[in-house]
Design an enzyme around this catalytic site. Structure first.
Site, mmCIF file in Angstrom:
data_model
loop_
_atom_site.group_PDB
_atom_site.id
_atom_site.type_symbol
_atom_site.label_atom_id
_atom_site.label_comp_id
_atom_site.label_asym_id
_atom_site.label_seq_id
_atom_site.Cartn_x
_atom_site.Cartn_y
_atom_site.Cartn_z
ATOM 1 N N HIS A 219 -3.220 8.590 -0.906
ATOM 2 C CA HIS A 219 -4.388 9.141 -1.576
ATOM 3 C C HIS A 219 -4.262 10.630 -1.878
ATOM 4 C CE1 HIS A 219 -6.092 5.270 -0.871
ATOM 5 N NE2 HIS A 219 -7.181 5.595 -1.518
ATOM 6 N N SER A 223 -1.923 6.894 -6.785
ATOM 7 C CA SER A 223 -0.944 5.826 -7.014
ATOM 8 C C SER A 223 0.029 6.199 -8.122
ATOM 9 C CB SER A 223 -1.667 4.534 -7.402
ATOM 10 O OG SER A 223 -2.516 4.124 -6.351
ATOM 11 N N GLU A 291 15.723 -15.806 11.130
ATOM 12 C CA GLU A 291 14.799 -16.215 10.087
ATOM 13 C C GLU A 291 15.267 -15.673 8.740
ATOM 14 O OE1 GLU A 291 12.987 -18.731 11.008
ATOM 15 O OE2 GLU A 291 10.999 -17.872 10.769
#
Lengths: 419, 293
Positions: A219, A223, A291
């Site tokens: 912020h 962005s 995994e």
């Protein structure tokens, strides 16, 4: 900080006014993810994944807390309590499948989020800190996911824990004592299972804390966007709410459809059948694989099959595996291009699509395959490219590349004229 | 400076991995790409019985008659050596047995208990709340009775192997005589890999990972189990199909419920996503003009 044209929070009634004076939490939320946060108007769907990652983090915490109510971290009974959850606990099967596949989807959205960052150079100034915190989150996620996979105490849990903690054994001099200290024994057993459970419960909350820092740091500059051009004027932005809350809502719906299709119809597809066999220290599985989300780094680990001068192959593999992620920390300073977005960097773009992406695909594929030819040789080529890409190609290309002209503003990129 | 270091480090890692690649390539050229092993030449992937199973696919449902037959095969054949320790006897009600039948079934098992008067270890008739008792008191007894090969628990077998349901079926029907059986290349094991011929107490089966397993063919003659009237003939293939269906149920009794829950969830999400998309387009309608060329 925010842009001067950001909407100001105005309490709508007496209670909210009272609240705003005593604890301005609604104001805080309004400025963080409400109408008070101006966001570039030209974000594409690749900008959905931050919110989605936050969603899956929350989902993992909620399902995880429920699972922990029925699970027991004791090597004697852990496997049995997992089956108890699957069979006897009301909707326990749903909680466990939601948690296991939730981890996979968390990694899917995080990988897309990270690769969005690579392509659009989201790591570049002034957003270095957001990027650094993001890499920290990724490392914490990997640790959390690894320890979580050990908890059901199946064969892959046990042998995965043995292999991964065995990596510390490759460190010269202190390696073996360190490994024994980490495990609380010479092999994974009750001590290891207990501390993994404890840390698996703790680390998600550490992730939440770093996520808050990540969003806080976001912020400050605001962005990024697909053109890589900074926001200049009010017409470049729209308020986060309702514009991006609406768009994220749609993105969330699409991802949830894919997620629940996996949970309800292919819940074990991303897992390994061996983990439905209770851990047995006396019987080694034919192929030990982690995994799927660890496969690229596992492939890099196994690519170093020969001693390199005085460095043993195993140590070289461990160094390379950690370096493969640590190198991300340095990207803001390795990429010297004045232009952020890959759209305007033709050479960089070619290396991204025809170099990095295929190399990652090969590493994913080979990391899950048995350690035999041709997978080893393929992963060696891909590993070589991986390091060349970030450490050699990126610094050189970003210094010498002739970039395409940028639009003057985000508004121009969207509307064709600056006002 | 940082970029200079970076390039040197990058070249270092690249050199190390290419060195390993060179070593591997040299071995591949001089010695070939990995040996042709007996497993590679003879191992078969599991296949489904003709017609498949009723519970397969996204709309699959249990065939309770089949599960009852499978349970009968388990009880009369498999249970002699294999436990089913994660499955509660009460869950048999899901196969269509009545409460009274399940009580009677439970009482037909002897489970370990404690004498309430003396405190000594004893056995008592089972209750529906008990799990299926193991055929051996402990692992050592199981190993001692089976030539050191402990018969694995079958509760999760259908999930503990790739394509587990088909694996169980294929394994049970796949025993062959290694002197006669020919692989795709037309070789017999005796000719091609004499060292892999099953030793004493081992039995050749191309569906087993390393080709030779300790379990003798458990289903070896048609009619080994007598099915109640109205059921198919108990051929070896039929019994194998039925017991693999039963073990799929034991591995995940909630499978059908899971699939049936999935459809309304996906339907709701599809509906919600369409609404969300329309809301998104509606909200953005004023902001997003068509891109000017």
């Amino acid at each position: 900080m925010s842009f001067p044209w950001a909407r100001q929070y105005e309490p709508q009634n007496g209670f909210m006014k009272w609240m705003d004076e005593k604890l301005p939490l609604p104001r805080f939320v309004y400025n963080a993810v409400g109408a008070g946060y101006p966001v570039p108007r030209n974000l594409n769907y690749m900008w959905n994944f931050g919110v989605l990652a936050g969603f899956f983090l929350m989902l993992q915490i909620v399902t995880g807390i429920i699972l922990a109510m029925h699970y027991a971290a004791n090597a004697e009974v852990a496997f049995g309590t997992t089956e108890h959850i699957m069979r006897d606990v009301n909707w326990g099967w749903l909680m466990r499948y939601a948690h296991a596949n939730g981890a996979s989807f968390f990694f899917i959205v995080i990988y897309l989020h990270i690769f969005r960052g690579f392509y659009f150079s989201s790591y570049k100034a002034p957003r270095e800190m957001i990027w650094l915190l993001g890499v920290v989150i990724f490392l914490l996620m990997m640790a959390t996911a690894f320890m979580g996979y050990v908890l059901p105490w199946g064969q892959m849990s046990f042998w995965g824990a043995k292999v991964i903690t065995g990596l510390f054994g490759a460190i010269p001099l202190v390696g073996e004592p360190l490994q024994v200290w980490l495990l609380g024994g010479f092999a994974p057993d009750n001590a290891a299972l207990n501390r993994f459970f404890s840390l698996h419960y703790l680390l998600p909350f550490v992730i939440v804390a770093v996520v808050i820092l990540h969003i806080w740091a976001l912020h400050i500059p605001g962005s990024s966007n697909p053109t890589g051009v900074e926001v200049k004027q009010e017409s470049d932005t729209v308020p986060f709410h309702p514009y991006y809350t609406a768009k994220d809502g749609f993105g969330l719906g699409v991802v949830l459809i894919a997620y629940f299709a996996m949970v309800f119809f292919l819940p074990n597809y991303l897992g390994h059948p061996d983990n439905y066999i209770e851990a047995n220290p006396l019987s080694t599985p034919a192929h030990i694989v982690p995994e799927w989300y660890f496969w690229p780094f596992y492939a890099i680990l196994r690519a170093f099959t020969a001693d390199f001068f005085f460095i043993p192959a195993k140590l070289m593999g461990v160094l390379a595996m950690f370096a493969a992620i640590l190198v991300w920390f340095f990207l803001p300073w390795l990429d010297k291009s004045p232009v952020r977005s890959g759209h305007y960097r033709p050479t960089f773009k070619k290396f991204f699509w025809f170099g990095l992406i295929p190399a990652m695909a090969v590493l994913f594929w080979c990391g899950g395959a048995p350690a035999e030819e041709p997978y080893v040789m393929l992963s060696q080529i891909a590993t070589a490219y991986y390091f060349l890409h970030f450490l050699v190609i990126l610094p050189i290309v970003s210094s010498v590349e002739k970039t395409k002209p940028l639009p003057n503003s985000i508004t121009e990129a969207v509307l064709g004229s600056d006002n | 400076m940082i970029r200079l270091i970076s390039i040197l480090v990058g070249l270092g890692f690249t050199a190390a991995v290419l060195w390993a690649f060179g070593n591997g390539a040299y071995t591949a050229v001089t010695e070939g790409m990995g040996e042709r092993t007996a497993e590679k030449a003879f191992h078969l992937h599991p296949h489904a019985p003709e017609g498949g199973y009723s519970f397969e696919g996204p709309f699959g449902k249990w065939d309770k008659q089949q599960l009852q037959r499978g349970y009968q095969v388990y009880k009369e054949v498999c249970a002699a050596c294999h436990s089913l320790k994660f499955v509660a006897i009460r869950d048999l009600e899901q196969l269509g047995y009545s409460e009274a039948e399940v009580k009677a079934e439970a009482a037909s098992f002897q489970v370990p208990g404690i004498d309430p008067n003396t405190g000594e270890a004893t056995t008592r008739p089972g209750l529906p709340t008990d799990n299926f008792p193991s055929p051996y008191p402990n692992k050592i007894a199981a190993a001692a009775a089976n030539n050191n090969a402990i018969p694995p628990d079958l509760s999760l077998m259908a999930k503990a192997r790739h394509n587990g349901t088909h694996y169980i079926y294929s394994l049970l029907t796949g025993y062959a005589d290694p002197a006669v059986y020919k692989n795709e290349a037309g070789e017999t094991l005796a000719e091609a890999f004499p060292a892999t011929m099953p030793g004493t107490g081992l039995h050749f089966n191309p569906y087993f990972a390393n080709l030779n397993l300790a379990m003798a063919p458990p289903l070896n003659s048609d009619g080994q189990v007598t099915y109640a009237e109205g059921n198919p003939e108990p051929t070896v293939h039929q019994m194998a199909e039925d017991v693999s269906a039963f073990l799929t149920w034991t591995a995940e009794p909630t499978m059908v419920k899971r699939k049936q829950t999935g459809w309304p969830v996906l339907g709701f999400l599809l509906f919600a996503s369409i609404l969300a998309f329309l809301a998104y387009k509606n909200i953005w309608a004023g902001v997003k003009p068509k891109k000017a060329g």
